[in-house]
Design a protein around this motif. Structure first.
Motif, PDB file in Angstrom:
ATOM      1  N   ALA A   6     -16.819   6.946   3.159  1.00  0.00           N
ATOM      2  CA  ALA A   6     -17.853   6.153   2.481  1.00  0.00           C
ATOM      3  C   ALA A   6     -18.842   5.557   3.491  1.00  0.00           C
ATOM      4  N   SER A   7     -18.940   4.233   3.554  1.00  0.00           N
ATOM      5  CA  SER A   7     -19.991   3.600   4.365  1.00  0.00           C
ATOM      6  C   SER A   7     -19.802   3.749   5.868  1.00  0.00           C
ATOM      7  N   GLN A   8     -18.684   4.299   6.312  1.00  0.00           N
ATOM      8  CA  GLN A   8     -18.597   4.646   7.728  1.00  0.00           C
ATOM      9  C   GLN A   8     -19.572   5.777   8.065  1.00  0.00           C
ATOM     10  N   LEU A  62       0.845  -1.182   0.000  1.00  0.00           N
ATOM     11  CA  LEU A  62       0.000   0.000   0.000  1.00  0.00           C
ATOM     12  C   LEU A  62       0.883   1.235   0.000  1.00  0.00           C
ATOM     13  N   ASN A  63       0.266   2.356  -0.396  1.00  0.00           N
ATOM     14  CA  ASN A  63       1.038   3.610  -0.435  1.00  0.00           C
ATOM     15  C   ASN A  63       1.258   4.172   0.958  1.00  0.00           C
ATOM     16  N   GLY A  64       0.281   3.960   1.836  1.00  0.00           N
ATOM     17  CA  GLY A  64       0.391   4.472   3.189  1.00  0.00           C
ATOM     18  C   GLY A  64      -0.838   4.114   4.000  1.00  0.00           C
ATOM     19  N   ALA A  65      -0.760   4.368   5.285  1.00  0.00           N
ATOM     20  CA  ALA A  65      -1.877   4.069   6.180  1.00  0.00           C
ATOM     21  C   ALA A  65      -1.789   4.946   7.413  1.00  0.00           C
ATOM     22  N   VAL A  66      -2.948   5.188   8.023  1.00  0.00           N
ATOM     23  CA  VAL A  66      -3.021   5.852   9.320  1.00  0.00           C
ATOM     24  C   VAL A  66      -3.740   4.899  10.266  1.00  0.00           C
ATOM     25  N   VAL A  67      -3.208   4.789  11.481  1.00  0.00           N
ATOM     26  CA  VAL A  67      -3.795   3.896  12.487  1.00  0.00           C
ATOM     27  C   VAL A  67      -4.034   4.675  13.774  1.00  0.00           C
ATOM     28  N   PHE A  68      -5.167   4.371  14.402  1.00  0.00           N
ATOM     29  CA  PHE A  68      -5.505   4.965  15.702  1.00  0.00           C
ATOM     30  C   PHE A  68      -6.002   3.861  16.625  1.00  0.00           C
ATOM     31  N   SER A 120     -18.484  -3.231  14.450  1.00  0.00           N
ATOM     32  CA  SER A 120     -17.555  -2.729  13.439  1.00  0.00           C
ATOM     33  C   SER A 120     -18.266  -2.408  12.134  1.00  0.00           C
ATOM     34  N   TRP A 121     -17.556  -1.741  11.264  1.00  0.00           N
ATOM     35  CA  TRP A 121     -17.898  -1.592   9.855  1.00  0.00           C
ATOM     36  C   TRP A 121     -16.724  -0.908   9.175  1.00  0.00           C
ATOM     37  N   GLY A 122     -16.902  -0.542   7.902  1.00  0.00           N
ATOM     38  CA  GLY A 122     -15.821   0.100   7.161  1.00  0.00           C
ATOM     39  C   GLY A 122     -16.363   0.876   5.988  1.00  0.00           C
ATOM     40  N   GLY A 123     -15.446   1.314   5.129  1.00  0.00           N
ATOM     41  CA  GLY A 123     -15.819   2.079   3.955  1.00  0.00           C
ATOM     42  C   GLY A 123     -15.217   1.495   2.696  1.00  0.00           C
ATOM     43  N   ALA A 124     -15.826   1.797   1.555  1.00  0.00           N
ATOM     44  CA  ALA A 124     -15.461   1.176   0.284  1.00  0.00           C
ATOM     45  C   ALA A 124     -14.034   1.470  -0.153  1.00  0.00           C
ATOM     46  N   PHE A 125     -13.444   2.551   0.369  1.00  0.00           N
ATOM     47  CA  PHE A 125     -12.114   2.931  -0.089  1.00  0.00           C
ATOM     48  C   PHE A 125     -11.026   2.503   0.899  1.00  0.00           C
ATOM     49  N   SER A 126     -11.339   1.452   1.679  1.00  0.00           N
ATOM     50  CA  SER A 126     -10.376   0.770   2.568  1.00  0.00           C
ATOM     51  C   SER A 126     -10.119   1.519   3.874  1.00  0.00           C
ATOM     52  N   THR A 127     -11.173   2.071   4.448  1.00  0.00           N
ATOM     53  CA  THR A 127     -11.135   2.520   5.836  1.00  0.00           C
ATOM     54  C   THR A 127     -11.951   1.528   6.653  1.00  0.00           C
ATOM     55  N   SER A 128     -11.543   1.269   7.881  1.00  0.00           N
ATOM     56  CA  SER A 128     -12.320   0.348   8.713  1.00  0.00           C
ATOM     57  C   SER A 128     -12.076   0.636  10.186  1.00  0.00           C
ATOM     58  N   TYR A 129     -12.994   0.129  11.008  1.00  0.00           N
ATOM     59  CA  TYR A 129     -12.899   0.350  12.450  1.00  0.00           C
ATOM     60  C   TYR A 129     -13.550  -0.806  13.190  1.00  0.00           C
ATOM     61  N   LYS A 170     -15.276  -5.302  25.594  1.00  0.00           N
ATOM     62  CA  LYS A 170     -14.666  -6.102  26.664  1.00  0.00           C
ATOM     63  C   LYS A 170     -13.211  -5.713  26.891  1.00  0.00           C
ATOM     64  N   GLU A 171     -12.541  -5.281  25.834  1.00  0.00           N
ATOM     65  CA  GLU A 171     -11.166  -4.794  25.970  1.00  0.00           C
ATOM     66  C   GLU A 171     -11.119  -3.276  26.156  1.00  0.00           C
ATOM     67  N   ASN A 172     -12.322  -2.628  26.150  1.00  0.00           N
ATOM     68  CA  ASN A 172     -12.417  -1.175  26.300  1.00  0.00           C
ATOM     69  C   ASN A 172     -11.519  -0.473  25.276  1.00  0.00           C
ATOM     70  N   MET A 173     -11.693  -0.873  23.994  1.00  0.00           N
ATOM     71  CA  MET A 173     -10.743  -0.485  22.962  1.00  0.00           C
ATOM     72  C   MET A 173     -11.456  -0.004  21.698  1.00  0.00           C
ATOM     73  N   VAL A 174     -10.935   1.086  21.115  1.00  0.00           N
ATOM     74  CA  VAL A 174     -11.367   1.632  19.836  1.00  0.00           C
ATOM     75  C   VAL A 174     -10.192   1.533  18.875  1.00  0.00           C
ATOM     76  N   VAL A 175     -10.429   0.944  17.697  1.00  0.00           N
ATOM     77  CA  VAL A 175      -9.349   0.716  16.739  1.00  0.00           C
ATOM     78  C   VAL A 175      -9.806   1.132  15.342  1.00  0.00           C
ATOM     79  N   LEU A 176      -8.965   1.880  14.635  1.00  0.00           N
ATOM     80  CA  LEU A 176      -9.246   2.272  13.257  1.00  0.00           C
ATOM     81  C   LEU A 176      -7.982   2.142  12.421  1.00  0.00           C
ATOM     82  N   ILE A 177      -8.145   1.729  11.176  1.00  0.00           N
ATOM     83  CA  ILE A 177      -7.072   1.762  10.194  1.00  0.00           C
ATOM     84  C   ILE A 177      -7.624   2.371   8.917  1.00  0.00           C
ATOM     85  N   TYR A 178      -6.957   3.418   8.441  1.00  0.00           N
ATOM     86  CA  TYR A 178      -7.406   4.143   7.255  1.00  0.00           C
ATOM     87  C   TYR A 178      -6.368   4.018   6.146  1.00  0.00           C
ATOM     88  N   ARG A 179      -6.824   3.556   5.009  1.00  0.00           N
ATOM     89  CA  ARG A 179      -6.070   3.617   3.765  1.00  0.00           C
ATOM     90  C   ARG A 179      -7.013   4.201   2.717  1.00  0.00           C
TER      91      ARG A 179
END
Length: 377
Positions: free
Chosen positions: A49-51, A10-16, A330-339, A344-353
């Motif tokens: 997108a679908s997010q 991939l060209n790049g990604a952002v993670v939170f 969870s869900w995501g978006g058509a252009f490769s974003t997801s969350y 139970k782990e008290n956790m929020v996770v996102l990866i965006y491309r």
């Protein structure tokens, strides 16, 4: 992340990642433009997108809490064209003609929230839905010109459902229709409702249907991977101009029209994880969030998962397939974003491309494993 860029997956990604209410990881890797060595900024604006659907679903439930409607209300109570619904029976692909049978019951607001209405998707749905919707100028909602949301959703009501309401789960234009209903119930455009009731209270200052010109340079490029490598691409689906977030629009797709930063969307998800409240601002009651994030489709099939009111829900059985605990939504978006949100782990996770390619699915699998192996209590 750097390894995936080095391998040209991939060209790049952002993670939170946030856990126990604290940010534990918020980084970017790679390039927004490899030709100029322009790095991908962690505060860049992505087409999500679908997010958008989760935000529209929250708007719907805010108005439900105010007593504007019942989840069991038929859509026809608010939009007359849904009063005499028919269900597709036979379809002839040669001339796109079809026959119908009467719907056994009317589509309800709950059906829309759970994608069990029988409404299909335009352009990216089944061949039958694609054909019937295209003939009637029903779109997926992005970069729409010379049409109004209310007009399009009214036309949709006169078209056949793809199956009897409540009998299947099928991804469709349900949330675009919910966006129209939000406008009807609130007396505001969807853009206005989101801004006044959700984005401003949560300080989501970088989330828009119409990205302002002063932030245009923060909108990321779109990439496609092919046999020659990863390259910038100006269009998706062969026709969608990817500058659409910068074009002034008044057709607000509740199913896919927003652009946002990973941080803004993380705030939205943290609000849900907190039971509807963030930084002293309450958006929803905690029991409303509970309803939204549990199985609402009964025994209907969504693989090993179920669906709530706007989210896929991992079941006890489905949790065997990945490290995510049962109850993760969870869900995501058509252009490769997801969350995903793992209560139970008290956790929020996102990866965006912002790309399409054969390695997106592989990075998703690896990413989830890497996130969970990093938990060290």
């Amino acid at each position: 992340m750097n390894d995936w860029v080095t391998k040209k997956w991939l060209n790049g990604a952002v993670v939170f990642i946030a856990r126990n209410g604290k940010i534990v990881f918020h980084k970017s890797a790679g390039y927004n433009d490899p030709e100029t060595n322009a790095r991908l900024d962690k505060n860049a604006i992505f087409r999500i997108a679908s997010q958008t659907k989760a935000i529209t679903s929250v708007a719907v439930m805010m108005l439900w809490e105010e007593g504007r409607f019942s989840l069991e209300d038929p859509v026809s109570k608010f939009i007359p064209s849904y009063d005499n619904e028919k269900v597709l029976d036979k379809f002839n692909p040669k001339d796109t003609s079809y026959t119908t049978v009467p719907a056994k019951r009317q589509v309800t607001i709950r059906d829309l929230l759970t994608h069990t209405s029988g409404i299909g998707y335009a352009a990216i749905g089944t061949p039958e839905a694609n054909s019937i919707y295209a003939k009637n100028k029903i779109t997926a909602g992005l970069d729409v010109k010379d049409d109004k949301l209310a007009d399009a959703m009214s036309r949709l009501g006169a078209l056949p459902l793809m199956f009897q309401p409540g009998e299947k789960w099928m991804y469709g234009l349900n949330v675009d229709l919910l966006g129209d209903l939000v406008e009807i119930w609130s007396g505001m455009t969807l853009e206005e409702f989101f801004a006044k009731r959700i984005f401003q209270p949560l300080a989501m200052h970088d989330t828009y249907f119409n990205v302002p010109q002063e932030k245009a340079d923060r909108l990321v490029n779109f990439f496609i991977e092919d046999s020659t490598g990863i390259k910038k691409e100006g269009k998706a689906f062969g026709q969608l101009d990817m500058t659409y977030p910068l074009k002034k629009k008044e057709y607000f797709s509740g199913g896919g029209g927003l652009s946002s930063t990973i941080y803004d969307y993380a705030v939205f998800l943290q609000m849900l994880l907190n039971g509807g409240e963030y930084n002293g601002v309450r958006i929803l009651a905690r029991n409303t969030v509970r309803m939204m994030t549990i199985n609402q489709i009964g025994e209907l099939s969504l693989g090993e998962d179920k669906f709530g009111l706007g989210f896929a829900i991992i079941t006890d059985r489905g949790s065997r397939l990945s490290p995510s605990q049962a109850g993760t939504y969870s869900w995501g978006g058509a252009f490769s974003t997801s969350y995903w949100v793992d209560p139970k782990e008290n956790m929020v996770v996102l990866i965006y491309r912002q790309m399409w390619g054969v390695n997106i699915a592989e990075t998703d699998k690896a990413f989830k494993t890497l996130v969970y192996q990093a938990i060290n209590d």
